[in-house]
Design a protein around this motif. Structure first.
Motif, PDB file in Angstrom:
ATOM      1  N   GLU A   1       0.828  -1.209   0.000  1.00 33.13           N
ATOM      2  CA  GLU A   1       0.000   0.000   0.000  1.00 33.13           C
ATOM      3  C   GLU A   1       0.867   1.266   0.000  1.00 33.13           C
ATOM      4  OE1 GLU A   1      -2.367  -3.327   0.841  1.00 33.13           O
ATOM      5  OE2 GLU A   1      -0.584  -2.651   1.944  1.00 33.13           O
ATOM      6  N   ILE A   2       1.929   1.245   0.790  1.00 30.18           N
ATOM      7  CA  ILE A   2       2.828   2.401   0.819  1.00 30.18           C
ATOM      8  C   ILE A   2       3.484   2.602  -0.545  1.00 30.18           C
ATOM      9  CG2 ILE A   2       4.959   3.316   1.826  1.00 30.18           C
ATOM     10  CD1 ILE A   2       4.190   1.884   4.427  1.00 30.18           C
ATOM     11  N   SER A   3       3.932   1.505  -1.142  1.00 32.84           N
ATOM     12  CA  SER A   3       4.571   1.590  -2.458  1.00 32.84           C
ATOM     13  C   SER A   3       3.594   2.116  -3.505  1.00 32.84           C
ATOM     14  CB  SER A   3       5.093   0.209  -2.876  1.00 32.84           C
ATOM     15  OG  SER A   3       6.026  -0.280  -1.937  1.00 32.84           O
ATOM     16  N   HIS A   4       2.352   1.633  -3.449  1.00 34.02           N
ATOM     17  CA  HIS A   4       1.335   2.103  -4.391  1.00 34.02           C
ATOM     18  C   HIS A   4       1.072   3.598  -4.186  1.00 34.02           C
ATOM     19  CE1 HIS A   4      -2.960   1.721  -6.189  1.00 34.02           C
ATOM     20  NE2 HIS A   4      -2.078   2.035  -7.100  1.00 34.02           N
ATOM     21  N   PHE A   5       1.009   4.024  -2.943  1.00 36.62           N
ATOM     22  CA  PHE A   5       0.795   5.448  -2.651  1.00 36.62           C
ATOM     23  C   PHE A   5       1.962   6.291  -3.181  1.00 36.62           C
ATOM     24  CE2 PHE A   5       1.641   9.071   0.144  1.00 36.62           C
ATOM     25  CZ  PHE A   5       0.458   9.790  -0.016  1.00 36.62           C
ATOM     26  N   VAL A   6       3.187   5.813  -2.969  1.00 32.60           N
ATOM     27  CA  VAL A   6       4.362   6.545  -3.450  1.00 32.60           C
ATOM     28  C   VAL A   6       4.358   6.616  -4.971  1.00 32.60           C
ATOM     29  CG1 VAL A   6       6.885   6.462  -3.609  1.00 32.60           C
ATOM     30  CG2 VAL A   6       5.757   6.042  -1.427  1.00 32.60           C
ATOM     31  N   LEU A   7       3.942   5.523  -5.627  1.00 31.13           N
ATOM     32  CA  LEU A   7       3.845   5.500  -7.083  1.00 31.13           C
ATOM     33  C   LEU A   7       2.827   6.535  -7.579  1.00 31.13           C
ATOM     34  CD1 LEU A   7       4.758   4.114  -9.699  1.00 31.13           C
ATOM     35  CD2 LEU A   7       2.967   2.412  -9.343  1.00 31.13           C
ATOM     36  N   ILE A   8       1.698   6.630  -6.874  1.00 30.18           N
ATOM     37  CA  ILE A   8       0.678   7.631  -7.232  1.00 30.18           C
ATOM     38  C   ILE A   8       1.228   9.046  -7.041  1.00 30.18           C
ATOM     39  CG2 ILE A   8      -1.565   8.584  -6.572  1.00 30.18           C
ATOM     40  CD1 ILE A   8      -2.411   5.729  -5.840  1.00 30.18           C
TER      41      ILE A   8
ATOM     42  N   LYS B   1      13.483  20.705 -10.811  1.00 32.98           N
ATOM     43  CA  LYS B   1      14.383  20.117  -9.806  1.00 32.98           C
ATOM     44  C   LYS B   1      13.612  19.367  -8.718  1.00 32.98           C
ATOM     45  CE  LYS B   1      18.115  23.431 -10.610  1.00 32.98           C
ATOM     46  NZ  LYS B   1      18.997  24.482 -10.049  1.00 32.98           N
ATOM     47  N   PRO B   2      12.660  20.000  -8.028  1.00 30.16           N
ATOM     48  CA  PRO B   2      11.900  19.211  -7.040  1.00 30.16           C
ATOM     49  C   PRO B   2      11.017  18.160  -7.702  1.00 30.16           C
ATOM     50  CG  PRO B   2      10.976  21.421  -7.245  1.00 30.16           C
ATOM     51  CD  PRO B   2      12.273  21.427  -7.988  1.00 30.16           C
ATOM     52  N   ALA B   3      10.475  18.481  -8.883  1.00 33.59           N
ATOM     53  CA  ALA B   3       9.591  17.526  -9.558  1.00 33.59           C
ATOM     54  C   ALA B   3      10.338  16.256  -9.934  1.00 33.59           C
ATOM     55  CB  ALA B   3       8.990  18.175 -10.809  1.00 33.59           C
ATOM     56  N   LEU B   4      11.526  16.414 -10.536  1.00 37.00           N
ATOM     57  CA  LEU B   4      12.316  15.245 -10.919  1.00 37.00           C
ATOM     58  C   LEU B   4      12.813  14.497  -9.693  1.00 37.00           C
ATOM     59  CD1 LEU B   4      13.662  13.529 -13.093  1.00 37.00           C
ATOM     60  CD2 LEU B   4      15.578  15.148 -13.102  1.00 37.00           C
ATOM     61  N   GLY B   5      13.218  15.237  -8.661  1.00 36.20           N
ATOM     62  CA  GLY B   5      13.688  14.584  -7.446  1.00 36.20           C
ATOM     63  C   GLY B   5      12.622  13.711  -6.809  1.00 36.20           C
ATOM     64  N   ILE B   6      11.403  14.252  -6.702  1.00 35.80           N
ATOM     65  CA  ILE B   6      10.303  13.486  -6.100  1.00 35.80           C
ATOM     66  C   ILE B   6       9.942  12.290  -6.980  1.00 35.80           C
ATOM     67  CG2 ILE B   6       7.855  13.569  -5.464  1.00 35.80           C
ATOM     68  CD1 ILE B   6       8.330  16.530  -4.722  1.00 35.80           C
ATOM     69  N   THR B   7       9.871  12.501  -8.279  1.00 32.04           N
ATOM     70  CA  THR B   7       9.486  11.417  -9.197  1.00 32.04           C
ATOM     71  C   THR B   7      10.515  10.301  -9.188  1.00 32.04           C
ATOM     72  OG1 THR B   7       8.374  13.043 -10.615  1.00 32.04           O
ATOM     73  CG2 THR B   7       8.845  10.880 -11.561  1.00 32.04           C
ATOM     74  N   PHE B   8      11.798  10.665  -9.280  1.00 31.88           N
ATOM     75  CA  PHE B   8      12.852   9.650  -9.278  1.00 31.88           C
ATOM     76  C   PHE B   8      12.868   8.888  -7.958  1.00 31.88           C
ATOM     77  CE2 PHE B   8      17.312   8.563  -8.212  1.00 31.88           C
ATOM     78  CZ  PHE B   8      17.511   7.581  -9.166  1.00 31.88           C
ATOM     79  N   ALA B   9      12.769   9.605  -6.839  1.00 35.70           N
ATOM     80  CA  ALA B   9      12.785   8.950  -5.525  1.00 35.70           C
ATOM     81  C   ALA B   9      11.580   8.034  -5.358  1.00 35.70           C
ATOM     82  CB  ALA B   9      12.811  10.008  -4.419  1.00 35.70           C
ATOM     83  N   GLY B  10      10.406   8.492  -5.806  1.00 39.32           N
ATOM     84  CA  GLY B  10       9.207   7.678  -5.668  1.00 39.32           C
ATOM     85  C   GLY B  10       9.266   6.406  -6.486  1.00 39.32           C
ATOM     86  N   LEU B  11       9.704   6.523  -7.741  1.00 38.16           N
ATOM     87  CA  LEU B  11       9.794   5.332  -8.595  1.00 38.16           C
ATOM     88  C   LEU B  11      10.896   4.395  -8.118  1.00 38.16           C
ATOM     89  CD1 LEU B  11       9.244   6.951 -12.105  1.00 38.16           C
ATOM     90  CD2 LEU B  11       7.676   5.457 -10.873  1.00 38.16           C
ATOM     91  N   SER B  12      11.997   4.954  -7.632  1.00 41.38           N
ATOM     92  CA  SER B  12      13.074   4.109  -7.088  1.00 41.38           C
ATOM     93  C   SER B  12      12.578   3.332  -5.872  1.00 41.38           C
ATOM     94  CB  SER B  12      14.284   4.967  -6.704  1.00 41.38           C
ATOM     95  OG  SER B  12      14.812   5.631  -7.832  1.00 41.38           O
ATOM     96  N   PHE B  13      11.853   4.013  -4.987  1.00 40.92           N
ATOM     97  CA  PHE B  13      11.307   3.340  -3.808  1.00 40.92           C
ATOM     98  C   PHE B  13      10.350   2.225  -4.217  1.00 40.92           C
ATOM     99  CE2 PHE B  13       8.007   2.847  -0.583  1.00 40.92           C
ATOM    100  CZ  PHE B  13       8.753   2.625   0.560  1.00 40.92           C
ATOM    101  N   ALA B  14       9.477   2.503  -5.182  1.00 41.70           N
ATOM    102  CA  ALA B  14       8.513   1.488  -5.627  1.00 41.70           C
ATOM    103  C   ALA B  14       9.221   0.282  -6.227  1.00 41.70           C
ATOM    104  CB  ALA B  14       7.550   2.108  -6.644  1.00 41.70           C
ATOM    105  N   LEU B  15      10.260   0.521  -7.041  1.00 44.01           N
ATOM    106  CA  LEU B  15      10.989  -0.581  -7.662  1.00 44.01           C
ATOM    107  C   LEU B  15      11.723  -1.408  -6.610  1.00 44.01           C
ATOM    108  CD1 LEU B  15      11.812  -1.939 -10.332  1.00 44.01           C
ATOM    109  CD2 LEU B  15      13.759  -0.386 -10.422  1.00 44.01           C
ATOM    110  N   ILE B  16      12.355  -0.750  -5.646  1.00 46.51           N
ATOM    111  CA  ILE B  16      13.057  -1.476  -4.578  1.00 46.51           C
ATOM    112  C   ILE B  16      12.077  -2.309  -3.755  1.00 46.51           C
ATOM    113  CG2 ILE B  16      14.351  -1.177  -2.433  1.00 46.51           C
ATOM    114  CD1 ILE B  16      15.673   1.273  -3.745  1.00 46.51           C
ATOM    115  N   MET B  17      10.916  -1.764  -3.455  1.00 45.63           N
ATOM    116  CA  MET B  17       9.917  -2.503  -2.685  1.00 45.63           C
ATOM    117  C   MET B  17       9.386  -3.703  -3.457  1.00 45.63           C
ATOM    118  SD  MET B  17       9.567  -1.338   0.377  1.00 45.63           S
ATOM    119  CE  MET B  17      11.368  -1.259   0.286  1.00 45.63           C
TER     120      MET B  17
END
Length: 623
Positions: A4-11, A40-56
């Motif tokens: 659920e957390i990963s799905h939320f981060v992906l959203i 800069k913040p947009a790419l940072g958030i997007t990259f971090a969110g997708l990285s977290f989802a992939l790792i999870m």
């Protein structure tokens, strides 16, 4: 809770990319500092969110979390850890997550290393954020990799498709996705230049580097896919002209054309509009290939999904990306003009190379799509097979080889031209008409074109007037691959026979002897393994092969694992088919001369691209 957390981060990553892409693009036009740097913040958030989802998702596979449907459908507790990781991109949902993540990787690297001004970076990254956001929406609404199976959690998973449990499939998809993501960055570069109304020198350098690296990954993906088909599928072939294979091959052809066009653009200021058009179309064809693989419009061993709703959604978001890009090209492209008229043999040859590659891509694309259109119009099913593609591609490849040799000889004296032609012609005529081949015409033409490249390569080295050594080496790799193709297609020998312990079969200058059948039991499968000896005419053992007929425990699926002896000059290839009696099998025996040269040539091309990129970066850093 991790799903659920990963799905939320992906959203959150999707919403961030979608809603901040347009302000970023508008900011680059208005030059408002707040919006120019919004990427800069947009790419940072997007990259971090997708990285977290992939790792999870990787963690879910490693911990056997079968409450997640995607994990339950593509893994089980007995699967080796390395295959659990590769199972992340072994099917539709995970592979799409990997692809969109690689786009953010490219974007982040561009943001860090680009020397472009902030306005251009804002345009490029605004486009990439939009692309990323739309693909993320596709994931969320149709292909959620974190969908739960609650409350009925299965105690065991279904397993990864057995044909994907191979080293080739561990590396092949990531390579292709990195290549596709590279075309997405080229797409953003092209749109950024169209918005700006010009192509800056630093932007051209960046586009050249990105194009070379994207081409390198696409080449790696196609070469690995071919190697996997040869080693894993058990049919002995290395390219089937399957629609899914073609969907990655067509972008490769266009990226190759784009690289040649970039040479003229960088040094002569020619083909600016052509390069910008290729930037758009190459990525559009990657999207088209994604649609073919995932929409269910074709049935293939490579296909990931078969849900028409997913295909419709993917088609819509693809149109949302490509149609505005083409509209912008139509409006802005007329403003780009070449510095002068094209002249000189080298310029003309490059233009012809670009044209030849583009025409070849169109012909392959037509053969791939025509059956789909034919069926969609209600005219029944139709198959366009290897004969069509071979009849198109073989002459195109031979013509390209002749052009390569001519360019490499352009500054050589006439006697060098004559010697190159005579040596190539004599060897080609001998191979085509004085050896046992399946087609004298194709063999003669293929051998001549390969030797024409090799001899002209040697002549060019002797003259010391070549400008780009690495381009020469890449062309040499093409010649080596052509020799491999001719050796395998024209000189291979094959027999499909009934064999059991104690039985032998002569083939060519060797004898295959089936010595015994053993039982093999592993965590994933049990198998009948044959021991096949290869004897020479004196009946001395020169090789030993171990083909298997495997049955996977998780799903009962039967697979053929070929016994292959790789050699520099020829391969021995044995695969076991169906059991015919208590101790006999249907066995395919093959001798495949020079087949390894196909992949050696590909490796040479890859190494040339790697060293070329490193050398070019060194030159630019010193300039």
């Amino acid at each position: 809770m991790q799903a659920e957390i990963s799905h939320f981060v992906l959203i959150a990553a999707a919403l961030c990319a979608v809603f901040l892409s347009l302000p970023t693009l508008l900011g680059s036009k208005s030059r408002a500092p707040l919006f120019v740097h919004l990427w800069k913040p947009a790419l940072g958030i997007t990259f971090a969110g997708l990285s977290f989802a992939l790792i999870m998702l990787i963690w879910a596979f490693l911990t056997n979390d079968f409450s997640i449907a995607y994990v339950a459908n593509n893994s089980n507790t007995k699967l080796d850890p390395v295959y659990k990781i590769s199972a992340v991109w072994g099917s539709h949902e995970g592979s799409m997550l990997l692809w969109v993540w690689t786009i953010t990787v490219w974007a982040s690297l561009f943001a860090v290393f680009s020397r472009d001004d902030e306005l251009f970076k804002s345009r490029v990254l605004g486009v990439l954020l939009g692309v990323t956001g739309l693909i993320c929406l596709f994931l969320i609404f149709t292909s959620n990799p974190f969908e739960r199976l609650l409350p009925l959690v299965p105690p065991e998973g279904k397993d990864l498709n057995p044909i994907l449990q191979d080293i080739g499939m561990i590396l092949h998809p990531p390579m292709l996705f990195l290549g596709y993501a590279g075309t997405a960055l080229c797409f953003a570069f092209g749109l950024g230049a169209l918005m700006e109304g010009k192509v800056r020198p630093e932007s051209l350098r960046g586009l050249t580097t990105i194009s070379v690296i994207a081409w390198l990954f696409l080449t790696s993906g196609n070469v690995l896919g071919s190697w996997w088909a040869y080693n894993e599928l058990g049919w002995g072939g290395w390219w089937f002209w399957d629609p899914v294979e073609n969907s990655s091959f067509v972008p490769w052809l266009l990226m190759t054309a784009q690289l040649h066009a970039l040479v003229l653009l960088r040094f002569r200021a020619h083909l600016t509009k052509t390069v910008l058009f290729f930037c758009i179309v190459s990525f559009a064809l990657c999207l088209l290939g994604t649609f073919i693989v995932r929409s269910g419009v074709i049935q293939s061993v490579h296909a990931f999904a078969s849900d028409p709703n997913r295909g419709a959604f993917l088609l819509v978001i693809s149109l949302l990306m490509v149609v505005p890009a083409l509209f912008l090209f139509m409006i802005r492209a007329p403003k780009f003009e070449s510095a002068k008229q094209i002249s000189g043999i080298e310029d003309i040859s490059l233009v012809l190379a670009v044209l030849l590659l583009a025409v070849t891509a169109v012909c392959v694309l037509f053969g791939t799509l025509y059956p789909l259109v034919h069926e969609a119009l209600g005219k029944g099913s139709l198959s366009v097979g290897a004969p069509y593609f071979n009849s198109i591609f073989a002459p195109m490849a031979i013509l390209a080889a002749l052009m390569i040799g001519a360019v490499q000889l352009k500054k050589s004296p006439m006697w060098t031209w004559g010697a190159t032609f005579i040596l190539s012609a004599i060897a080609a005529l001998y191979c085509g008409f004085f050896t046992e081949v399946k087609s004298s015409v194709y063999t003669t033409a293929g051998v001549f074109s390969a030797l024409w490249i090799i001899c002209s390569f040697m002549a060019s080295l002797q003259s010391k007037k070549h400008k780009n050594f690495f381009a020469l080496v890449a062309h040499l790799g093409i010649a080596v691959s052509i020799i491999g193709v001719i050796g395998d297609t024209q000189y291979s020998q094959e027999a499909v026979v009934r064999m059991g312990p104690g039985q032998g079969r002569p083939l060519g200058d060797v004898i295959f002897v089936y010595e015994e059948t053993r039982k093999v039991d592993t965590n994933a499968f049990f198998a009948d393994e044959g021991k096949v000896l290869v004897l020479n005419k004196n009946e001395d053992v020169i090789d030993e092969l171990h083909p298997q007929r495997q049955t996977y425990k998780s799903n009962g699926m039967e697979m053929t694992a070929a016994g292959i002896s790789h050699g520099f000059f020829r391969d021995f290839y044995v695969s076991m088919g169906n059991r015919l009696s208590s101790d006999e099998f249907l066995v395919r025996l093959s001798i495949r001369p020079l087949v390894s040269w196909i992949w050696i040539g590909g490796l040479i091309m890859l190494l040339s691209a790697v060293f070329s990129s490193a050398w070019r970066r060194r030159e630019w850093s010193q300039s």
